[in-house]
Design an enzyme around this catalytic site. Structure first.
Site, mmCIF file in Angstrom:
data_model
loop_
_atom_site.group_PDB
_atom_site.id
_atom_site.type_symbol
_atom_site.label_atom_id
_atom_site.label_comp_id
_atom_site.label_asym_id
_atom_site.label_seq_id
_atom_site.Cartn_x
_atom_site.Cartn_y
_atom_site.Cartn_z
ATOM 1 N N CYS A 247 15.402 10.263 -27.103
ATOM 2 C CA CYS A 247 14.917 8.902 -27.340
ATOM 3 C C CYS A 247 13.819 8.907 -28.406
ATOM 4 O O CYS A 247 12.943 9.780 -28.409
ATOM 5 C CB CYS A 247 14.378 8.321 -26.027
ATOM 6 S SG CYS A 247 13.624 6.677 -26.203
ATOM 7 N N CYS B 108 0.829 -1.212 0.000
ATOM 8 C CA CYS B 108 0.000 0.000 0.000
ATOM 9 C C CYS B 108 0.863 1.262 0.000
ATOM 10 O O CYS B 108 1.570 1.542 0.982
ATOM 11 C CB CYS B 108 -0.935 0.004 1.200
ATOM 12 S SG CYS B 108 -1.967 1.493 1.304
ATOM 13 N N ARG C 42 -3.162 -9.022 -0.063
ATOM 14 C CA ARG C 42 -4.243 -8.149 0.402
ATOM 15 C C ARG C 42 -4.928 -8.813 1.593
ATOM 16 O O ARG C 42 -5.653 -9.796 1.431
ATOM 17 C CB ARG C 42 -5.221 -7.869 -0.741
ATOM 18 C CG ARG C 42 -4.527 -7.233 -1.958
ATOM 19 C CD ARG C 42 -5.483 -7.001 -3.110
ATOM 20 N NE ARG C 42 -6.479 -5.997 -2.784
ATOM 21 C CZ ARG C 42 -6.302 -4.678 -2.888
ATOM 22 N NH1 ARG C 42 -5.150 -4.204 -3.319
ATOM 23 N NH2 ARG C 42 -7.271 -3.836 -2.582
ATOM 24 N N CYS D 280 12.222 2.855 -17.522
ATOM 25 C CA CYS D 280 12.628 3.180 -18.890
ATOM 26 C C CYS D 280 12.931 1.929 -19.720
ATOM 27 O O CYS D 280 12.466 1.793 -20.850
ATOM 28 C CB CYS D 280 13.842 4.108 -18.863
ATOM 29 S SG CYS D 280 14.509 4.505 -20.501
ATOM 30 N N ASP E 199 -1.912 12.599 -5.513
ATOM 31 C CA ASP E 199 -2.170 11.498 -4.589
ATOM 32 C C ASP E 199 -0.878 10.852 -4.103
ATOM 33 O O ASP E 199 -0.832 10.271 -3.020
ATOM 34 C CB ASP E 199 -3.045 10.465 -5.302
ATOM 35 C CG ASP E 199 -3.618 9.428 -4.351
ATOM 36 O OD1 ASP E 199 -3.752 9.749 -3.157
ATOM 37 O OD2 ASP E 199 -3.937 8.321 -4.801
ATOM 38 N N GLY F 131 -6.680 4.801 1.734
ATOM 39 C CA GLY F 131 -7.594 4.072 2.577
ATOM 40 C C GLY F 131 -8.800 3.466 1.859
ATOM 41 O O GLY F 131 -8.797 3.255 0.674
ATOM 42 N N SER G 264 -10.608 -3.018 -6.767
ATOM 43 C CA SER G 264 -9.228 -3.502 -6.754
ATOM 44 C C SER G 264 -9.161 -5.024 -6.741
ATOM 45 O O SER G 264 -9.785 -5.672 -5.901
ATOM 46 C CB SER G 264 -8.484 -2.950 -5.535
ATOM 47 O OG SER G 264 -8.401 -1.548 -5.597
ATOM 48 N N CYS H 156 5.164 8.706 -15.245
ATOM 49 C CA CYS H 156 4.774 9.372 -14.004
ATOM 50 C C CYS H 156 5.987 9.973 -13.294
ATOM 51 O O CYS H 156 7.046 9.341 -13.193
ATOM 52 C CB CYS H 156 4.080 8.370 -13.086
ATOM 53 S SG CYS H 156 3.636 9.021 -11.459
#
Length: 370
Positions: A320, A22, A134, A343, A277, A66, A122, A330
């Site tokens: 590239c 998590c 989980r 990459c 987030d 959460g 999920s 991200c």
């Protein structure tokens, strides 16, 4: 103001499960106040009031954790009341919620359907993998409860996607997972790369996703997807659809594939606002909707230059041949001097799959021009 996107964490990091990987459990351990508890109705009202009144065109409101459903159904009924009260500009409302599905009842399913929520459910692919990583607090069987929740969603026609965290085990078993999803009729899929702990060496956890493993995962998943695409029966996989969109000249809705951070508003349970987030940390706090107007929050966003830094790409990346479609991914996955940790995996994927992606885009362009 343009369209506004708000993500609320109404139960902060509180959850009825403890998943090994998590990212938010790790994130909240690295700030002064780990948990802000449950969001009050006053804070909820202030968040919606200070954002929805300024929205134009579209207002997107998502709930994450959460586990957001821990706040209870009455809390979400208040959400609908406040939206009705403050949607004075008559903008389009988009509602979403991410859940592990463990506490979902028939009453929840009816509510989601009636109020047109898009649910992210999920699932780590198979019972064995899912239950390994989980863990419900009550020691129950999380995968069986997930299946029961999906059945409730199907019964009440709830719109939902399956969200799969891509860690070492899911990546290595993607063929089995893909066929399992197909058999269950799960046709809308998102695969989200697993994050190593923030600020710690990468690849050191038993579930860590290594670049080469990620590349192999993407190639195998695409081969499976493309085979079904040629038969006219491919599921919707967000990442692949976004790549095709880029080739068609469209801006991807996923910030990971845009190559820079978007102007999101992430709101913790106490009303504090953050830019992403993955960075709900003390140093990135932009204000609090209990006390600060939206324009004040946006000034702080510009002051800390969170978005600006995400647009800085290493010269190696810019040279590239895949940069135009990869865009360094991200920001959270980038390593010094700005190159994406994955990459190698992305290069494997584009070398293996680009010609077919391009072919799909050309076919889509022809259909669009007819």
């Amino acid at each position: 103001m343009p369209a506004i996107s708000v993500m609320i964490k109404p139960a902060s990091g509180l959850c009825n499960m403890r998943c090994d990987y998590c990212f938010y459990y790790d994130e909240q351990s690295k700030r002064e106040h780990a948990s802000f508890g449950m969001m009050s109705e006053t804070t909820l009202k202030n968040v919606i009031r200070r954002t929805l009144l300024h929205a134009e065109g579209v207002y997107s409101l998502a709930f994450q954790g959460g586990e957001p459903t821990l706040c209870g159904l009455d809390f979400f009924k208040k959400v609908m009341e406040y939206i009705k009260q403050y949607n004075r500009n008559h903008v389009q409302i988009q509602l979403a919620l991410q859940t592990n599905g463990y506490g979902i009842t028939e009453e929840w399913a009816v509510f989601f359907a009636e109020n047109h929520f898009l649910i992210g459910l999920s699932c780590d692919g198979t019972a064995a993998i899912h239950n390994t990583f989980r863990h419900p607090n009550d020691k129950g069987d999380s995968y069986s409860r997930l299946e029961q929740t999906a059945a409730l969603f199907d019964k009440h026609h709830v719109d939902y996607n399956i969200l799969t965290v891509v860690h070492k085990d899911t990546a290595e078993h993607i063929e089995e997972i893909y066929h399992n999803f197909y058999k269950k009729g799960w046709r809308y899929l998102q695969f989200i790369t697993c994050l190593d702990p923030l600020g710690e060496p990468r690849g050191m956890q038993p579930w860590s996703l290594l670049p080469e493993t990620y590349g192999m995962f993407l190639c195998k998943l695409f081969d499976l997807w493309y085979k079904d695409y040629k038969k006219g029966d491919a599921p919707f996989i967000r990442q692949f659809e976004n790549y095709v969109g880029i080739l068609l000249g469209m801006e991807p809705e996923s910030c990971e594939q845009r190559g820079f951070c978007q102007g999101q508003l992430i709101v913790e349970a106490d009303g504090s606002v953050y830019p992403c987030d993955f960075y709900v940390l003390d140093e990135y706090r932009m204000g609090n909707f209990n006390t600060d107007r939206l324009d004040v929050v946006e000034v702080k966003r510009n002051t800390n230059n969170f978005q600006g830094r995400s647009r800085i790409h290493a010269e190696k990346c810019r040279r590239c041949k895949w940069f135009f479609i990869c865009r360094s991914g991200c920001y959270r996955s980038r390593i010094e001097p700005g190159i994406n940790y994955f990459c190698e995996g992305f290069q494997m994927f584009f070398e293996h799959c680009f010609d077919r992606l391009e072919g799909i885009a050309k076919e889509a362009a022809k259909r669009r021009n007819r």
